[in-house]
Design a protein around this motif. Sequence first.
Motif, PDB file in Angstrom:
ATOM      1  N   UNK A 248      51.934  49.149  46.765  1.00 12.82           N
ATOM      2  CA  UNK A 248      51.134  50.054  45.945  1.00 12.82           C
ATOM      3  C   UNK A 248      49.851  49.301  45.578  1.00 12.82           C
ATOM      4  N   UNK A 249      48.748  49.635  46.258  1.00 13.72           N
ATOM      5  CA  UNK A 249      47.547  48.815  46.208  1.00 13.72           C
ATOM      6  C   UNK A 249      46.767  48.989  44.909  1.00 13.72           C
ATOM      7  N   UNK A 250      46.164  47.895  44.441  1.00 17.14           N
ATOM      8  CA  UNK A 250      45.228  47.965  43.321  1.00 17.14           C
ATOM      9  C   UNK A 250      43.927  48.591  43.816  1.00 17.14           C
ATOM     10  N   UNK A 251      43.296  49.447  43.014  1.00 12.35           N
ATOM     11  CA  UNK A 251      42.073  50.129  43.451  1.00 12.35           C
ATOM     12  C   UNK A 251      40.810  49.291  43.259  1.00 12.35           C
ATOM     13  N   UNK A 252      40.913  47.962  43.445  1.00 11.80           N
ATOM     14  CA  UNK A 252      39.750  47.077  43.351  1.00 11.80           C
ATOM     15  C   UNK A 252      39.802  46.065  44.491  1.00 11.80           C
ATOM     16  N   UNK A 253      38.628  45.570  44.878  1.00 11.80           N
ATOM     17  CA  UNK A 253      38.532  44.426  45.773  1.00 11.80           C
ATOM     18  C   UNK A 253      38.533  43.174  44.906  1.00 11.80           C
ATOM     19  N   UNK A 254      39.364  42.205  45.272  1.00 14.10           N
ATOM     20  CA  UNK A 254      39.517  40.988  44.468  1.00 14.10           C
ATOM     21  C   UNK A 254      38.757  39.842  45.138  1.00 14.10           C
ATOM     22  N   UNK A 255      37.537  39.621  44.706  1.00 12.86           N
ATOM     23  CA  UNK A 255      36.652  38.632  45.320  1.00 12.86           C
ATOM     24  C   UNK A 255      36.660  37.361  44.469  1.00 12.86           C
ATOM     25  N   UNK A 256      36.702  36.217  45.157  1.00 11.89           N
ATOM     26  CA  UNK A 256      36.547  34.929  44.478  1.00 11.89           C
ATOM     27  C   UNK A 256      35.340  34.227  45.082  1.00 11.89           C
ATOM     28  N   UNK A 257      34.459  33.777  44.231  1.00 10.04           N
ATOM     29  CA  UNK A 257      33.243  33.090  44.676  1.00 10.04           C
ATOM     30  C   UNK A 257      33.266  31.642  44.210  1.00 10.04           C
ATOM     31  N   UNK A 258      33.069  30.729  45.148  1.00 10.59           N
ATOM     32  CA  UNK A 258      32.922  29.318  44.809  1.00 10.59           C
ATOM     33  C   UNK A 258      31.473  28.871  44.869  1.00 10.59           C
ATOM     34  N   UNK A 259      30.641  29.689  45.531  1.00  4.17           N
ATOM     35  CA  UNK A 259      29.216  29.400  45.723  1.00  4.17           C
ATOM     36  C   UNK A 259      28.457  30.704  45.486  1.00  4.17           C
ATOM     37  N   UNK A 260      27.217  30.588  45.072  1.00  7.85           N
ATOM     38  CA  UNK A 260      26.452  31.803  44.791  1.00  7.85           C
ATOM     39  C   UNK A 260      25.629  32.172  46.018  1.00  7.85           C
ATOM     40  N   UNK A 261      25.971  33.308  46.603  1.00 12.04           N
ATOM     41  CA  UNK A 261      25.335  33.755  47.829  1.00 12.04           C
ATOM     42  C   UNK A 261      25.529  35.258  47.959  1.00 12.04           C
ATOM     43  N   UNK A 262      24.938  35.843  48.974  1.00 12.83           N
ATOM     44  CA  UNK A 262      25.143  37.264  49.240  1.00 12.83           C
ATOM     45  C   UNK A 262      24.672  38.145  48.096  1.00 12.83           C
ATOM     46  N   UNK A 263      25.474  39.175  47.796  1.00 13.76           N
ATOM     47  CA  UNK A 263      25.092  40.123  46.746  1.00 13.76           C
ATOM     48  C   UNK A 263      25.050  39.468  45.372  1.00 13.76           C
ATOM     49  N   UNK A 264      25.871  38.432  45.171  1.00 17.29           N
ATOM     50  CA  UNK A 264      25.859  37.728  43.882  1.00 17.29           C
ATOM     51  C   UNK A 264      24.523  37.003  43.684  1.00 17.29           C
ATOM     52  N   UNK A 265      24.009  36.403  44.748  1.00 16.23           N
ATOM     53  CA  UNK A 265      22.720  35.716  44.657  1.00 16.23           C
ATOM     54  C   UNK A 265      21.596  36.717  44.378  1.00 16.23           C
ATOM     55  N   UNK A 266      21.663  37.869  45.032  1.00 16.01           N
ATOM     56  CA  UNK A 266      20.650  38.906  44.814  1.00 16.01           C
ATOM     57  C   UNK A 266      20.650  39.352  43.353  1.00 16.01           C
ATOM     58  N   UNK A 267      21.840  39.588  42.790  1.00 18.56           N
ATOM     59  CA  UNK A 267      21.925  40.007  41.394  1.00 18.56           C
ATOM     60  C   UNK A 267      21.409  38.915  40.459  1.00 18.56           C
ATOM     61  N   UNK A 268      21.767  37.658  40.766  1.00 26.20           N
ATOM     62  CA  UNK A 268      21.342  36.545  39.911  1.00 26.20           C
ATOM     63  C   UNK A 268      19.817  36.422  39.904  1.00 26.20           C
ATOM     64  N   UNK A 269      19.190  36.568  41.072  1.00 32.48           N
ATOM     65  CA  UNK A 269      17.730  36.477  41.139  1.00 32.48           C
ATOM     66  C   UNK A 269      17.071  37.574  40.304  1.00 32.48           C
TER      67      UNK A 269
ATOM     68  N   UNK B  18      45.901  39.373  38.859  1.00 33.46           N
ATOM     69  CA  UNK B  18      45.134  39.339  40.102  1.00 33.46           C
ATOM     70  C   UNK B  18      44.160  38.168  40.092  1.00 33.46           C
ATOM     71  N   UNK B  19      43.493  37.951  38.970  1.00 34.39           N
ATOM     72  CA  UNK B  19      42.561  36.823  38.874  1.00 34.39           C
ATOM     73  C   UNK B  19      43.283  35.503  39.076  1.00 34.39           C
ATOM     74  N   UNK B  20      44.428  35.341  38.457  1.00 28.19           N
ATOM     75  CA  UNK B  20      45.172  34.088  38.575  1.00 28.19           C
ATOM     76  C   UNK B  20      45.620  33.831  40.023  1.00 28.19           C
ATOM     77  N   UNK B  21      46.193  34.841  40.644  1.00 30.35           N
ATOM     78  CA  UNK B  21      46.674  34.687  42.023  1.00 30.35           C
ATOM     79  C   UNK B  21      45.516  34.366  42.961  1.00 30.35           C
ATOM     80  N   UNK B  22      44.433  35.113  42.841  1.00 34.47           N
ATOM     81  CA  UNK B  22      43.320  34.955  43.776  1.00 34.47           C
ATOM     82  C   UNK B  22      42.590  33.626  43.602  1.00 34.47           C
ATOM     83  N   UNK B  23      42.357  33.223  42.358  1.00 35.73           N
ATOM     84  CA  UNK B  23      41.670  31.951  42.131  1.00 35.73           C
ATOM     85  C   UNK B  23      42.530  30.787  42.600  1.00 35.73           C
ATOM     86  N   UNK B  24      43.836  30.838  42.348  1.00 39.90           N
ATOM     87  CA  UNK B  24      44.718  29.759  42.804  1.00 39.90           C
ATOM     88  C   UNK B  24      44.743  29.685  44.333  1.00 39.90           C
TER      89      UNK B  24
END
Length: 301
Positions: free
Chosen positions: A96-117, A173-179
């Motif tokens: 039974x899937x969670x209705x979110x994508x669970x992304x973990x970022x170790x570096x700032x790039x892609x869409x995260x970099x665009x938002x940060x700028x 979800x955060x705990x599992x994905x970050x670990x």
Amino acid sequence: MSELELVHRGKVREMYRVDDRHLLMVASDRISAFDVVFNEPVPDKGRVLTAMTAWWSTWLGDIAPTHVVSADPGDFPAAARRSEWAGRALLVRRAEMLPIECIVRGYITGSAWKEYRERGTMHDEPLPAGLLESQQLPEPVFTPSTKATDGHDVNISFAAAAELVGPEAAAAARRVCVDAYSTAAAHASERGIIIADTKFELGYVDGTLVVADEWLTPDSSRFWPKDHWQPGASPPSLDKQPVRDATEATGWNKEPPPPPLTDDVVAATRARYIEAYETLTGESFDDWLAHSGVPAGANAS
């Protein structure tokens, strides 16, 4: 049963019903970028995704439970042992899937970099001033997004994710994905690869939160060669970067229909996928093909 019932067709995978508790997950050679599927397949891409998912599912099984049951065709029902599925199918438990994508970022790039700028934030959370593109973050950050059925996913804050799935599920979800990310990133670093970011999909099986779909593949992750990385620039990626670069160079607006991919772009992408698998796992892709019963030279899309 002579045929398995197709229950879902995604950008890359098809899901087939095995029984009330199990599915067969089959990875095609279709490739997507910017949420658009291209017309040209990348030979063996689906087999690389399946091989990597099977490997990470075993290697990280003690840290993050998975819905994968088996990659061995001998464990599949007879109707699933089709030659065109060899090396690209996994027997999995329904989740039974969670209705979110669970992304973990170790570096700032892609869409995260665009938002940060633009705003000095990442997924609506403030970050220190002065960060450079591709810089390593002080610690891995769980940065969820919506799971769009049409169009593009939208980055959201952790608080917004908690509203969608509930605080307890979001925290788990955060705990599992970050670990899982942290352990995989340390392993990859020893093998000369940076995992800049990765996307997990999670769901519940018998009340247990598990990682479902693919694991730490070139489709779901950004892999950088360590010796090409430095803050302030975007390093080459061992993933679909040749597709991104070639299509962006055409001035494409990133809406369907996509521009055609040249043979050179397809070949370069296939080579990067295989290099990522062999470097991260230390195993031969040819051995995976042979173990899965794929005839030599059989690169079906």
